[in-house]
Design a protein around this motif. Structure first.
Motif, PDB file in Angstrom:
ATOM      1  N   ALA A 100       0.818  -1.220   0.000  1.00 46.63           N
ATOM      2  CA  ALA A 100       0.000   0.000   0.000  1.00 46.63           C
ATOM      3  C   ALA A 100       0.852   1.269   0.000  1.00 46.63           C
ATOM      4  CB  ALA A 100      -0.948   0.000   1.191  1.00 46.63           C
ATOM      5  N   GLU A 101       2.082   1.194   0.491  1.00 49.87           N
ATOM      6  CA  GLU A 101       2.965   2.355   0.526  1.00 49.87           C
ATOM      7  C   GLU A 101       3.640   2.636  -0.818  1.00 49.87           C
ATOM      8  OE1 GLU A 101       5.320   2.841   4.229  1.00 49.87           O
ATOM      9  OE2 GLU A 101       4.416   0.900   4.755  1.00 49.87           O
ATOM     10  N   TYR A 102       3.494   1.725  -1.755  1.00 49.68           N
ATOM     11  CA  TYR A 102       4.041   1.904  -3.100  1.00 49.68           C
ATOM     12  C   TYR A 102       2.918   2.494  -3.945  1.00 49.68           C
ATOM     13  CZ  TYR A 102       7.305   0.891  -6.921  1.00 49.68           C
ATOM     14  OH  TYR A 102       8.196   1.000  -7.969  1.00 49.68           O
ATOM     15  N   ASN A 103       2.773   3.814  -3.840  1.00 51.15           N
ATOM     16  CA  ASN A 103       1.649   4.507  -4.476  1.00 51.15           C
ATOM     17  C   ASN A 103       2.129   5.836  -5.061  1.00 51.15           C
ATOM     18  OD1 ASN A 103       1.627   6.543  -2.394  1.00 51.15           O
ATOM     19  ND2 ASN A 103       0.567   5.077  -1.083  1.00 51.15           N
ATOM     20  N   GLU A 104       1.205   6.643  -5.532  1.00 48.43           N
ATOM     21  CA  GLU A 104       1.530   7.915  -6.195  1.00 48.43           C
ATOM     22  C   GLU A 104       2.395   8.846  -5.336  1.00 48.43           C
ATOM     23  OE1 GLU A 104       0.670   9.073  -9.335  1.00 48.43           O
ATOM     24  OE2 GLU A 104      -0.128   7.096  -9.811  1.00 48.43           O
ATOM     25  N   LYS A 105       2.334   8.707  -4.028  1.00 50.98           N
ATOM     26  CA  LYS A 105       3.116   9.576  -3.146  1.00 50.98           C
ATOM     27  C   LYS A 105       4.616   9.432  -3.359  1.00 50.98           C
ATOM     28  CE  LYS A 105      -0.432   9.712   0.422  1.00 50.98           C
ATOM     29  NZ  LYS A 105      -0.829   9.282   1.754  1.00 50.98           N
ATOM     30  N   ILE A 106       5.046   8.265  -3.826  1.00 53.44           N
ATOM     31  CA  ILE A 106       6.489   8.060  -4.039  1.00 53.44           C
ATOM     32  C   ILE A 106       7.023   8.886  -5.206  1.00 53.44           C
ATOM     33  CG2 ILE A 106       6.402   5.731  -3.039  1.00 53.44           C
ATOM     34  CD1 ILE A 106       6.805   4.647  -5.934  1.00 53.44           C
ATOM     35  N   LEU A 107       6.125   9.501  -5.993  1.00 54.38           N
ATOM     36  CA  LEU A 107       6.525  10.293  -7.151  1.00 54.38           C
ATOM     37  C   LEU A 107       6.737  11.770  -6.833  1.00 54.38           C
ATOM     38  CD1 LEU A 107       4.181   8.754  -9.882  1.00 54.38           C
ATOM     39  CD2 LEU A 107       6.519   8.088  -9.278  1.00 54.38           C
ATOM     40  N   GLN A 115      15.318  12.584  -0.336  1.00 56.51           N
ATOM     41  CA  GLN A 115      15.862  11.246  -0.113  1.00 56.51           C
ATOM     42  C   GLN A 115      17.265  11.119  -0.717  1.00 56.51           C
ATOM     43  OE1 GLN A 115      12.556   9.082  -1.839  1.00 56.51           O
ATOM     44  NE2 GLN A 115      11.745   8.567   0.184  1.00 56.51           N
ATOM     45  N   ILE A 116      17.442  11.688  -1.903  1.00 55.99           N
ATOM     46  CA  ILE A 116      18.759  11.654  -2.542  1.00 55.99           C
ATOM     47  C   ILE A 116      19.784  12.412  -1.701  1.00 55.99           C
ATOM     48  CG2 ILE A 116      20.076  12.499  -4.541  1.00 55.99           C
ATOM     49  CD1 ILE A 116      17.529  11.964  -6.237  1.00 55.99           C
ATOM     50  N   GLU A 117      19.378  13.535  -1.143  1.00 59.05           N
ATOM     51  CA  GLU A 117      20.294  14.395  -0.378  1.00 59.05           C
ATOM     52  C   GLU A 117      20.524  13.908   1.050  1.00 59.05           C
ATOM     53  OE1 GLU A 117      18.384  18.184  -0.841  1.00 59.05           O
ATOM     54  OE2 GLU A 117      19.165  18.459  -2.878  1.00 59.05           O
ATOM     55  N   ASP A 118      19.687  13.012   1.532  1.00 57.41           N
ATOM     56  CA  ASP A 118      19.781  12.507   2.902  1.00 57.41           C
ATOM     57  C   ASP A 118      20.840  11.408   2.977  1.00 57.41           C
ATOM     58  OD1 ASP A 118      19.464  11.388   5.422  1.00 57.41           O
ATOM     59  OD2 ASP A 118      17.283  11.211   5.279  1.00 57.41           O
ATOM     60  N   ASP A 119      21.927  11.680   3.679  1.00 57.58           N
ATOM     61  CA  ASP A 119      23.006  10.696   3.807  1.00 57.58           C
ATOM     62  C   ASP A 119      22.569   9.433   4.545  1.00 57.58           C
ATOM     63  OD1 ASP A 119      24.742  12.348   2.442  1.00 57.58           O
ATOM     64  OD2 ASP A 119      25.568  13.251   4.271  1.00 57.58           O
ATOM     65  N   ASP A 120      21.505   9.533   5.334  1.00 57.13           N
ATOM     66  CA  ASP A 120      21.020   8.371   6.083  1.00 57.13           C
ATOM     67  C   ASP A 120      19.989   7.550   5.302  1.00 57.13           C
ATOM     68  OD1 ASP A 120      22.604   8.950   8.302  1.00 57.13           O
ATOM     69  OD2 ASP A 120      21.092  10.329   9.112  1.00 57.13           O
ATOM     70  N   PHE A 121      19.620   8.018   4.115  1.00 56.32           N
ATOM     71  CA  PHE A 121      18.659   7.295   3.284  1.00 56.32           C
ATOM     72  C   PHE A 121      19.398   6.669   2.104  1.00 56.32           C
ATOM     73  CE2 PHE A 121      15.590   6.829  -0.179  1.00 56.32           C
ATOM     74  CZ  PHE A 121      14.550   6.183   0.466  1.00 56.32           C
ATOM     75  N   ASN A 122      19.263   5.387   1.932  1.00 60.19           N
ATOM     76  CA  ASN A 122      19.946   4.667   0.860  1.00 60.19           C
ATOM     77  C   ASN A 122      19.058   4.678  -0.390  1.00 60.19           C
ATOM     78  OD1 ASN A 122      21.249   2.897  -0.860  1.00 60.19           O
ATOM     79  ND2 ASN A 122      21.541   1.306   0.682  1.00 60.19           N
ATOM     80  N   LYS A 164      12.417   7.872 -13.672  1.00 58.93           N
ATOM     81  CA  LYS A 164      12.645   9.061 -14.505  1.00 58.93           C
ATOM     82  C   LYS A 164      12.910  10.288 -13.637  1.00 58.93           C
ATOM     83  CE  LYS A 164       9.935   9.454 -18.246  1.00 58.93           C
ATOM     84  NZ  LYS A 164       8.730   9.304 -19.112  1.00 58.93           N
ATOM     85  N   ILE A 165      12.125  10.474 -12.600  1.00 58.69           N
ATOM     86  CA  ILE A 165      12.326  11.619 -11.693  1.00 58.69           C
ATOM     87  C   ILE A 165      13.674  11.504 -10.993  1.00 58.69           C
ATOM     88  CG2 ILE A 165      11.470  12.782  -9.622  1.00 58.69           C
ATOM     89  CD1 ILE A 165       8.614  11.814 -10.500  1.00 58.69           C
ATOM     90  N   TRP A 166      13.981  10.319 -10.504  1.00 60.08           N
ATOM     91  CA  TRP A 166      15.250  10.068  -9.810  1.00 60.08           C
ATOM     92  C   TRP A 166      16.426  10.420 -10.722  1.00 60.08           C
ATOM     93  CZ3 TRP A 166      18.784   5.607 -10.011  1.00 60.08           C
ATOM     94  CH2 TRP A 166      19.641   5.519  -8.907  1.00 60.08           C
ATOM     95  N   ALA A 167      16.348   9.984 -11.985  1.00 58.04           N
ATOM     96  CA  ALA A 167      17.425  10.273 -12.937  1.00 58.04           C
ATOM     97  C   ALA A 167      17.494  11.764 -13.274  1.00 58.04           C
ATOM     98  CB  ALA A 167      17.238   9.442 -14.204  1.00 58.04           C
TER      99      ALA A 167
END
Length: 193
Positions: A100-107, A115-122, A164-167
């Motif tokens: 359920a957590e894999y939804n539109e919010k992840i976009l 998340q990219i800038e957070d050193d504690d988030f892989n 695509k957003i991540w890239a």
């Protein structure tokens, strides 16, 4: 796996003598255009898609290769179960979160950027590995069966869109334009599959 053609023609493995069929199945590993469903080849003729070594391809990274292998093992063990269950199993196993957590919010671009800038988030694991596992699992069905179940498409679309957003946000990554181009091919194929 009755969806693989044998090396000598269009016979399905399931039509071969049992011992010969088992030997071919054991030899198959990774992405191989020679054993792909004709519909997959028709929908995605681009060579990058069929690479087992191109990290910008669905099956070229270790993560994508593993997801394809896991999909095939899961399919053998669950031949009558909807492939949506395999995607669910993949998402929950790799992301360590409920489906359920894999939804539109992840976009959300702001979320992904943080998340990219957070050193504690892989982000390599919780964004790339999760998404490429979904993409390889979903497109693994296309390669092996010539289709992608409609129920699976929204999850695969989320994975493509987030990649695509991540890239796009990885402005210092020299391969991002090529990767986004590859994702656009997958996006097109997903709609047509």
């Amino acid at each position: 796996m009755g969806f693989f053609k044998n090396l000598f023609g269009k016979k399905e493995i399931s039509e071969l003598p049992k011992k010969e069929a088992e030997q071919i199945e054991e030899e198959l590993y990774g992405i191989d255009k020679d054993f792909a469903h004709d519909r997959a080849i028709e929908l995605i003729p681009e060579e990058f898609f069929w690479s087992g070594i191109d990290d910008l391809a669905p099956f070229g990274s270790d993560e994508g290769d593993m997801a394809l292998s896991e999909f095939r093992d899961w399919k053998k063990a669950n031949p009558k179960t909807e492939t949506f269950e395999c995607l669910k199993w993949t998402i929950e196993g790799v992301s360590e979160k409920d489906l359920a957590e894999y939804n539109e919010k992840i976009l959300d671009r702001t979320l992904i950027k943080s998340q990219i800038e957070d050193d504690d988030f892989n982000d390599q694991h919780y964004i790339f590995t999760v998404d490429i596992s979904v993409i390889a699992t979903g497109f693994g069905q296309l390669v092996d069966e010539g289709k992608i179940d409609e129920k699976n498409k929204p999850l695969i679309q989320l994975a493509i869109d987030r990649q695509k957003i991540w890239a796009e946000l990885a402005t210092d990554w020299e391969h991002r334009i090529e990767y986004i181009g590859n994702l656009n091919v997958l996006n097109r194929a997903l709609k047509e599959a």
